[in-house]
Design an enzyme around this catalytic site. Sequence first.
Site, PDB file in Angstrom:
ATOM      1  N   HIS A  60       9.173  27.551  25.306  1.00 13.54           N
ATOM      2  CA  HIS A  60       9.467  28.487  24.302  1.00 13.54           C
ATOM      3  C   HIS A  60       8.341  29.279  23.893  1.00 13.54           C
ATOM      4  O   HIS A  60       8.337  30.300  23.217  1.00 13.54           O
ATOM      5  CB  HIS A  60      10.307  28.063  23.164  1.00 13.54           C
ATOM      6  CG  HIS A  60      11.424  28.921  22.675  1.00 13.54           C
ATOM      7  ND1 HIS A  60      11.957  30.171  23.510  1.00 13.54           N
ATOM      8  CD2 HIS A  60      12.162  29.154  21.681  1.00 13.54           C
ATOM      9  CE1 HIS A  60      12.797  30.841  22.752  1.00 13.54           C
ATOM     10  NE2 HIS A  60      12.936  30.087  21.606  1.00 13.54           N
ATOM     11  N   ASN A  65      12.865  32.981  15.337  1.00 13.81           N
ATOM     12  CA  ASN A  65      14.075  33.793  14.941  1.00 13.81           C
ATOM     13  C   ASN A  65      13.482  34.986  13.827  1.00 13.81           C
ATOM     14  O   ASN A  65      14.183  35.749  13.915  1.00 13.81           O
ATOM     15  CB  ASN A  65      14.866  32.910  14.567  1.00 13.81           C
ATOM     16  CG  ASN A  65      15.622  32.207  15.439  1.00 13.81           C
ATOM     17  OD1 ASN A  65      15.208  32.087  16.639  1.00 13.81           O
ATOM     18  ND2 ASN A  65      16.803  31.162  15.126  1.00 13.81           N
ATOM     19  N   ASP A  91       8.934  33.966  26.504  1.00 11.32           N
ATOM     20  CA  ASP A  91       9.518  33.242  27.982  1.00 11.32           C
ATOM     21  C   ASP A  91      10.863  33.885  28.395  1.00 11.32           C
ATOM     22  O   ASP A  91      11.785  34.216  27.474  1.00 11.32           O
ATOM     23  CB  ASP A  91       9.766  31.715  27.251  1.00 11.32           C
ATOM     24  CG  ASP A  91      10.609  31.706  26.120  1.00 11.32           C
ATOM     25  OD1 ASP A  91      10.295  32.378  25.024  1.00 11.32           O
ATOM     26  OD2 ASP A  91      11.765  30.966  26.013  1.00 11.32           O
ATOM     27  N   ASN A 105      16.218  35.253  20.548  1.00 11.37           N
ATOM     28  CA  ASN A 105      16.200  35.504  19.506  1.00 11.37           C
ATOM     29  C   ASN A 105      14.992  36.180  18.905  1.00 11.37           C
ATOM     30  O   ASN A 105      14.817  36.826  17.984  1.00 11.37           O
ATOM     31  CB  ASN A 105      16.545  34.290  18.792  1.00 11.37           C
ATOM     32  CG  ASN A 105      17.931  33.758  18.714  1.00 11.37           C
ATOM     33  OD1 ASN A 105      18.636  34.554  18.960  1.00 11.37           O
ATOM     34  ND2 ASN A 105      18.309  32.356  18.543  1.00 11.37           N
TER      35      ASN A 105
END
Length: 194
Positions: free
Chosen positions: A24, A72, A97, A118
């Site tokens: 991520h 987020n 990613d 997100n």
Amino acid sequence: MSDSGIQLIVGLGNPGAQYAGTRHNAGYFLVDRVAERSGAELRPEAKFYGLMGRVNHPEGDLRLLKPTTFMNHSGRSVAAVCRYFDIEPSRVLIAYDELDLPVGTVKLKQGGGHAGHNGMRDSIAALGSADFWRLRIGIGHPGSKEQVIGYVLSHPSRADTEAIEDAINDAESCVPEMLAGEYQRVMNRLHSRP
């Protein structure tokens, strides 16, 4: 720098030692590589909710950003930098990613949706625009939706790490062209990688 070239490169990721090196954080990897190659120092900037750096290129100044808001809420950081430095969304590159691309693939595009990511969802909302450039770094898909969270927050295998690093090295080498607004040349180069 051309009047359409990139002025800000943002790498999306999660702060903290437990997330370092996870899939991520592929966006962070790119910003780290650009900073490393250019000798820029990334420093905490509270008003920008992230780590900021500046690169003096022959084509013009480039700002680097790693939001430290967690994925987020990345948009808070991106929007704060764009407002402060008066940077238009069309001159921003956000690296992140991408589950829907094979490991080690890298694609450049402008605009589009968030595709369930997100960090991208929050960045689009905070900027009030989807017109920025995206550098999608392929991390592959674990196979089922239920596995996605654990997959993106885990470390890639050695082979996958090498493939992702190769993609990031190739993308970093295209920074001068992105600063010059030569996006088609970059796309031709990155999208034809083996």
